[in-house]
Each structure stands twice: as C-alpha cells, then as structure tokens.
Design an enzyme around this catalytic site. Structure first.
Site, PDB file in Angstrom:
ATOM      1  N   HIS A 128      -4.640   0.470  -5.261  1.00  0.00           N
ATOM      2  CA  HIS A 128      -5.971  -0.004  -4.868  1.00  0.00           C
ATOM      3  C   HIS A 128      -7.056   1.068  -4.934  1.00  0.00           C
ATOM      4  CE1 HIS A 128      -3.210  -2.881  -2.617  1.00  0.00           C
ATOM      5  NE2 HIS A 128      -3.753  -3.575  -3.592  1.00  0.00           N
ATOM      6  N   MET A 158     -10.013   2.363  -2.329  1.00  0.00           N
ATOM      7  CA  MET A 158      -9.152   2.626  -1.172  1.00  0.00           C
ATOM      8  C   MET A 158      -8.776   4.104  -1.155  1.00  0.00           C
ATOM      9  SD  MET A 158      -5.932   0.463   0.251  1.00  0.00           S
ATOM     10  CE  MET A 158      -5.121   0.986   1.770  1.00  0.00           C
ATOM     11  N   HIS A 216       0.857  -1.188   0.000  1.00  0.00           N
ATOM     12  CA  HIS A 216       0.000   0.000   0.000  1.00  0.00           C
ATOM     13  C   HIS A 216       0.890   1.235   0.000  1.00  0.00           C
ATOM     14  CE1 HIS A 216      -3.631  -2.264   0.738  1.00  0.00           C
ATOM     15  NE2 HIS A 216      -3.210  -2.719   1.904  1.00  0.00           N
ATOM     16  N   CYS A 221      -4.707   5.122  -2.103  1.00  0.00           N
ATOM     17  CA  CYS A 221      -3.642   4.141  -2.295  1.00  0.00           C
ATOM     18  C   CYS A 221      -3.574   3.880  -3.786  1.00  0.00           C
ATOM     19  CB  CYS A 221      -3.971   2.869  -1.516  1.00  0.00           C
ATOM     20  SG  CYS A 221      -2.879   1.483  -1.890  1.00  0.00           S
TER      21      CYS A 221
END
Length: 98
Positions: free
Chosen positions: A86, A91, A38, A83
């Site tokens: 993602h 995210m 991440h 992120c």
C-alpha cells in the site's frame, strides 16, 4: 509502549499515527486494525547509518485484524517505514528514536 494501527478506523490505508517519537529501546506495537494484509518495511535508505533495515522489518503480512508485531529500535535517529502493498497509496510513516 507506542501503539501504531495498520489501517485507520475509517478503512483508510494508513499508519495511525503516521509520525511517532519513542525512546531508544521502547516497544512499538504495530496492530492490524483493518483486516487487510499489511506489513512493516523499514526503508533501507531512510534509517540511521549502521542499522540493518531488513532485520527490523516485518515483511510477512499481518492478514487478520488484531495481529501484532512488536519492534524495539535502539539506534537514535529517524526511520522511514512503509507498507509494501500500500505504499503507492501513501501508507508510510516516520519513527524518531531519541
């Protein structure tokens, strides 16, 4: 300090919590909770005027569980964060600095 987990306890691709309010200069600790790669990217179109989104982002991946990054935001306003790998999965989070 505020603590934000990267990845939910259930394995979800999420910032937990995904909406926080902090005081100017307060530490925000981002912790990789899942062991997936991440990162923390501040959206240049969603930060207060005059803030350098690149300078406060942590684009290098946190690859292992327990890795942390700490940021202190000093300019009041709303910050959009995502992120990179993602963001398509949702995210994202919002940080409000007072």
């Amino acid at each position: 300090a505020a603590i934000v987990k990267l990845g939910g306890d259930d394995g979800s691709l999420a910032f937990v919590p995904n909406n926080i309010t902090v005081g100017a200069g307060e530490s925000i600790e981002f912790i990789n909770n899942a062991g997936f790669p991440h990162n923390i990217v501040f959206d240049e179109d969603a930060v207060p005027a005059g803030v350098d989104a690149d300078a406060i982002s942590a684009e290098d991946y946190l690859n292992s569980k327990g890795q942390t990054v700490v940021r202190k935001l000093t300019t009041p306003g709303t910050y959009g964060v995502y992120c990179d790998p993602h963001s398509g999965a949702g995210m994202k989070m919002t940080i409000t600095v007072q």
